[in-house]
Design a protein around this motif. Structure first.
Motif, PDB file in Angstrom:
ATOM      1  N   LEU A  30      42.877  46.716  42.757  1.00 52.15           N
ATOM      2  CA  LEU A  30      41.804  45.736  42.651  1.00 52.15           C
ATOM      3  C   LEU A  30      41.506  45.327  41.232  1.00 52.15           C
ATOM      4  O   LEU A  30      41.295  44.148  40.946  1.00 52.15           O
ATOM      5  N   LEU A  31      41.499  46.277  40.303  1.00 56.36           N
ATOM      6  CA  LEU A  31      41.081  45.950  38.954  1.00 56.36           C
ATOM      7  C   LEU A  31      41.954  44.884  38.305  1.00 56.36           C
ATOM      8  O   LEU A  31      41.437  43.912  37.756  1.00 56.36           O
ATOM      9  N   PRO A  32      43.323  44.990  38.358  1.00 50.93           N
ATOM     10  CA  PRO A  32      44.135  43.936  37.753  1.00 50.93           C
ATOM     11  C   PRO A  32      43.880  42.582  38.373  1.00 50.93           C
ATOM     12  O   PRO A  32      43.915  41.561  37.710  1.00 50.93           O
ATOM     13  N   CYS A  33      43.629  42.549  39.697  1.00 45.86           N
ATOM     14  CA  CYS A  33      43.335  41.277  40.348  1.00 45.86           C
ATOM     15  C   CYS A  33      42.099  40.643  39.738  1.00 45.86           C
ATOM     16  O   CYS A  33      42.063  39.453  39.416  1.00 45.86           O
ATOM     17  N   LEU A  34      41.050  41.464  39.576  1.00 44.94           N
ATOM     18  CA  LEU A  34      39.812  40.935  39.045  1.00 44.94           C
ATOM     19  C   LEU A  34      39.978  40.484  37.607  1.00 44.94           C
ATOM     20  O   LEU A  34      39.446  39.449  37.195  1.00 44.94           O
ATOM     21  N   LEU A  35      40.746  41.267  36.829  1.00 41.72           N
ATOM     22  CA  LEU A  35      40.940  40.908  35.437  1.00 41.72           C
ATOM     23  C   LEU A  35      41.696  39.597  35.320  1.00 41.72           C
ATOM     24  O   LEU A  35      41.442  38.790  34.435  1.00 41.72           O
ATOM     25  N   PHE A  36      42.655  39.368  36.217  1.00 39.63           N
ATOM     26  CA  PHE A  36      43.429  38.140  36.136  1.00 39.63           C
ATOM     27  C   PHE A  36      42.649  36.942  36.656  1.00 39.63           C
ATOM     28  O   PHE A  36      42.629  35.884  36.073  1.00 39.63           O
ATOM     29  N   ILE A  37      41.984  37.123  37.776  1.00 39.36           N
ATOM     30  CA  ILE A  37      41.304  36.000  38.395  1.00 39.36           C
ATOM     31  C   ILE A  37      40.121  35.532  37.559  1.00 39.36           C
ATOM     32  O   ILE A  37      39.818  34.347  37.503  1.00 39.36           O
ATOM     33  N   ALA A  84      54.112  36.769  37.740  1.00 44.37           N
ATOM     34  CA  ALA A  84      54.630  38.087  37.402  1.00 44.37           C
ATOM     35  C   ALA A  84      53.774  39.191  38.018  1.00 44.37           C
ATOM     36  O   ALA A  84      54.289  40.199  38.501  1.00 44.37           O
ATOM     37  N   PHE A  85      52.453  38.978  38.017  1.00 44.14           N
ATOM     38  CA  PHE A  85      51.562  39.969  38.612  1.00 44.14           C
ATOM     39  C   PHE A  85      51.813  40.098  40.111  1.00 44.14           C
ATOM     40  O   PHE A  85      51.877  41.211  40.655  1.00 44.14           O
ATOM     41  N   LEU A  86      51.977  38.977  40.788  1.00 45.48           N
ATOM     42  CA  LEU A  86      52.233  39.018  42.229  1.00 45.48           C
ATOM     43  C   LEU A  86      53.556  39.717  42.537  1.00 45.48           C
ATOM     44  O   LEU A  86      53.662  40.474  43.502  1.00 45.48           O
ATOM     45  N   LEU A  87      54.577  39.465  41.706  1.00 48.25           N
ATOM     46  CA  LEU A  87      55.855  40.140  41.918  1.00 48.25           C
ATOM     47  C   LEU A  87      55.734  41.644  41.682  1.00 48.25           C
ATOM     48  O   LEU A  87      56.276  42.450  42.438  1.00 48.25           O
ATOM     49  N   ALA A  88      55.001  42.018  40.626  1.00 42.96           N
ATOM     50  CA  ALA A  88      54.879  43.432  40.279  1.00 42.96           C
ATOM     51  C   ALA A  88      54.103  44.209  41.326  1.00 42.96           C
ATOM     52  O   ALA A  88      54.351  45.398  41.544  1.00 42.96           O
ATOM     53  N   THR A  89      53.161  43.557  41.992  1.00 46.64           N
ATOM     54  CA  THR A  89      52.318  44.249  42.970  1.00 46.64           C
ATOM     55  C   THR A  89      52.798  44.050  44.404  1.00 46.64           C
ATOM     56  O   THR A  89      52.162  44.533  45.333  1.00 46.64           O
ATOM     57  N   LYS A  90      53.925  43.371  44.558  1.00 47.24           N
ATOM     58  CA  LYS A  90      54.416  43.060  45.908  1.00 47.24           C
ATOM     59  C   LYS A  90      54.605  44.314  46.747  1.00 47.24           C
ATOM     60  O   LYS A  90      54.262  44.352  47.926  1.00 47.24           O
ATOM     61  N   ASN A  91      55.163  45.350  46.113  1.00 49.79           N
ATOM     62  CA  ASN A  91      55.420  46.593  46.844  1.00 49.79           C
ATOM     63  C   ASN A  91      54.533  47.742  46.386  1.00 49.79           C
ATOM     64  O   ASN A  91      54.804  48.900  46.694  1.00 49.79           O
ATOM     65  N   LYS A  92      53.507  47.400  45.616  1.00 51.04           N
ATOM     66  CA  LYS A  92      52.596  48.448  45.127  1.00 51.04           C
ATOM     67  C   LYS A  92      51.257  48.287  45.845  1.00 51.04           C
ATOM     68  O   LYS A  92      50.442  47.442  45.483  1.00 51.04           O
TER      69      LYS A  92
END
Length: 452
Positions: free
Chosen positions: A11-18, A436-444
């Motif tokens: 959640l945190l990276p999502c919030l930081l990016f958005i 890049a964020f979406l790719l990195a979190t695709k399987n995480k």
């Protein structure tokens, strides 16, 4: 017993990016196309698109307003519309790049790396009363690809690459150029190729003409051309590209898109141009493995950089004689789409077709280039021959605004005349970070099972 499974992204990276992408009213600076020369051009203030709440006022500064209580050089009040662009009386003046990024700066010391950009002395800030809302600046982006965290899975065809059209159609001195045709209709960029790359452009479009110069050096015969006229010699432009990538460590796509003068039915001239490219860029350019039939657009940009590869050459190899036409130095041209003969309404419809990437659409899983320009011929339909700047002033803000929606996520290369009256570089950086964020979190993900 009922089992519920939840898949939660971190959640945190999502919030930081958005967060920064969802600013209530983004403000940024661009360069007006009204000035005769670059130093006479004025700064433009842009806001939106679709500001949730426009600020009470905007200030233009020559220094960073966050480090002291400076008074603005210009205060703009009464902004009510949700999207807009306003030219100011503040002139750009002579630009000097910091950190060793001027062309003439010595190569003895490494240039300063600015992975998040470096502000030039032009700032814009928005306020409600005395409350500071946003601050932006006119900036250079010589190392922006280093900012793409988690970009290890991104091939070239997945990057949003900001580009310039007719990239070499630039003259250093308007006062020394007597031809009004060249000044008003053939020049297509505010900046030379070196400066374009320092500002963050990563795709260059070249039309090349051949003019016999009666010189001992065959390289002197090749010129940048635009609208079937010669503009500047090509060899110096290629050297600027090589010096920039050596200084920056960045990746640049060079597209030799047309050969309007002197090449027709002369394969030996194409061959001479190939040897010039190999001479000037061969040490830093990508060499395909011919036995694997590698498609350049599929190559991972970080892998290329790790191998010391900083230039990708797109070239119509079918024009070359054997054996040059089988050289691994050259990549096949990517798909090209242009708005040259379209009005604004047709451009919008065309972008909707291309950027939607529908299964039956013209854009599929390959490298592609969208050239957002208006031709001289198209403007004749309005019964007025518009200059290159007038044409760019009409189409660029519209395309830039449309790309800030979901279409930007599907962009590959977008090239414009006078890109400097948009913030396409910043937009591309935001989109690439998101991809890049979406790719990195695709399987995480976190797998939680709730038993009921």
């Amino acid at each position: 017993m009922m089992k519920i499974r939840l898949l939660l992204l971190p959640l945190l990276p999502c919030l930081l990016f958005i967060g920064p992408l969802r600013a209530s009213c983004p403000i940024y600076l661009t360069i007006s196309l009204s000035g005769k020369a670059l130093h006479d051009s004025c700064l433009e203030v842009n806001w939106g698109p679709d500001c949730a709440g426009p600020p009470e006022w905007i200030g233009i500064y020559g220094q960073d307003p966050t480090i002291s209580n400076f008074q603005p050089d210009l205060r703009i009040n009464g902004i009510t519309n949700r999207t807009g662009k306003l030219s100011t009386p503040i002139k750009l003046g002579k630009l000097l790049f910091p950190g060793g990024w001027n062309r003439q700066d010595s190569n003895e010391l490494p240039a300063t790396r600015y992975p998040r950009g470096k502000c030039l002395p032009h700032y814009v800030a928005s306020y409600n009363g005395t409350e500071l809302l946003t601050v932006e600046c006119l900036k250079i982006q010589p190392n922006w690809m280093a900012q793409i965290k988690d970009g290890d899975q991104m091939p070239l065809k997945s990057l949003f690459l900001p580009g310039s059209h007719a990239s070499g159609a630039f003259i250093a001195s308007y006062s020394k150029t007597k031809s009004l045709l060249v000044k008003d209709y053939l020049v297509a960029q505010h900046f030379d190729v070196w400066s374009q790359l320092v500002f963050g452009i990563r795709y260059l479009d070249f039309s090349v003409g051949y003019k016999y110069m009666d010189s001992d050096n065959d390289a002197d015969n090749f010129w940048i051309a635009n609208e079937n006229m010669f503009i500047i010699p090509l060899a110096g432009v290629l050297r600027d590209v090589r010096h920039f990538v050596e200084r920056s460590g960045e990746l640049v796509i060079l597209d030799f898109s047309s050969f309007p003068i002197g090449f027709y039915k002369h394969p030996e001239i194409y061959s001479s141009l190939f040897h010039l490219l190999r001479q000037e860029l061969g040490e830093v350019a990508y060499q395909r493995n011919m036995t694997l039939d590698q498609h350049c657009a599929n190559r991972n940009f970080r892998q290329l950089l790790s191998l010391g590869i900083h230039v990708v050459l797109l070239f119509p190899t079918q024009e070359l004689p054997y054996p040059e036409n089988e050289s691994g130095l050259l990549c096949s041209p990517w798909q090209r789409f242009s708005t040259s003969y379209m009005n604004i309404s047709q451009t919008l419809d065309y972008m909707r077709l291309l950027f939607s990437k529908k299964p039956d659409g013209p854009v599929q899983d390959d490298g592609w280039i969208f050239t957002a320009v208006k031709s001289m011929e198209q403007t004749l339909n309005t019964h007025k021959l518009q200059t290159a700047k007038e044409r760019a002033a009409v189409i660029n803000p519209k395309v830039n605004q449309w790309l800030k929606g979901p279409w930007g996520m599907n962009a590959n290369v977008v090239a414009m005349d006078y890109f400097s009256n948009t913030n396409i570089v910043d937009l591309a950086i935001e989109v690439n970070a998101h991809k890049a964020f979406l790719l990195a979190t695709k399987n995480k993900f976190i797998n939680l099972e709730i038993l009921r």
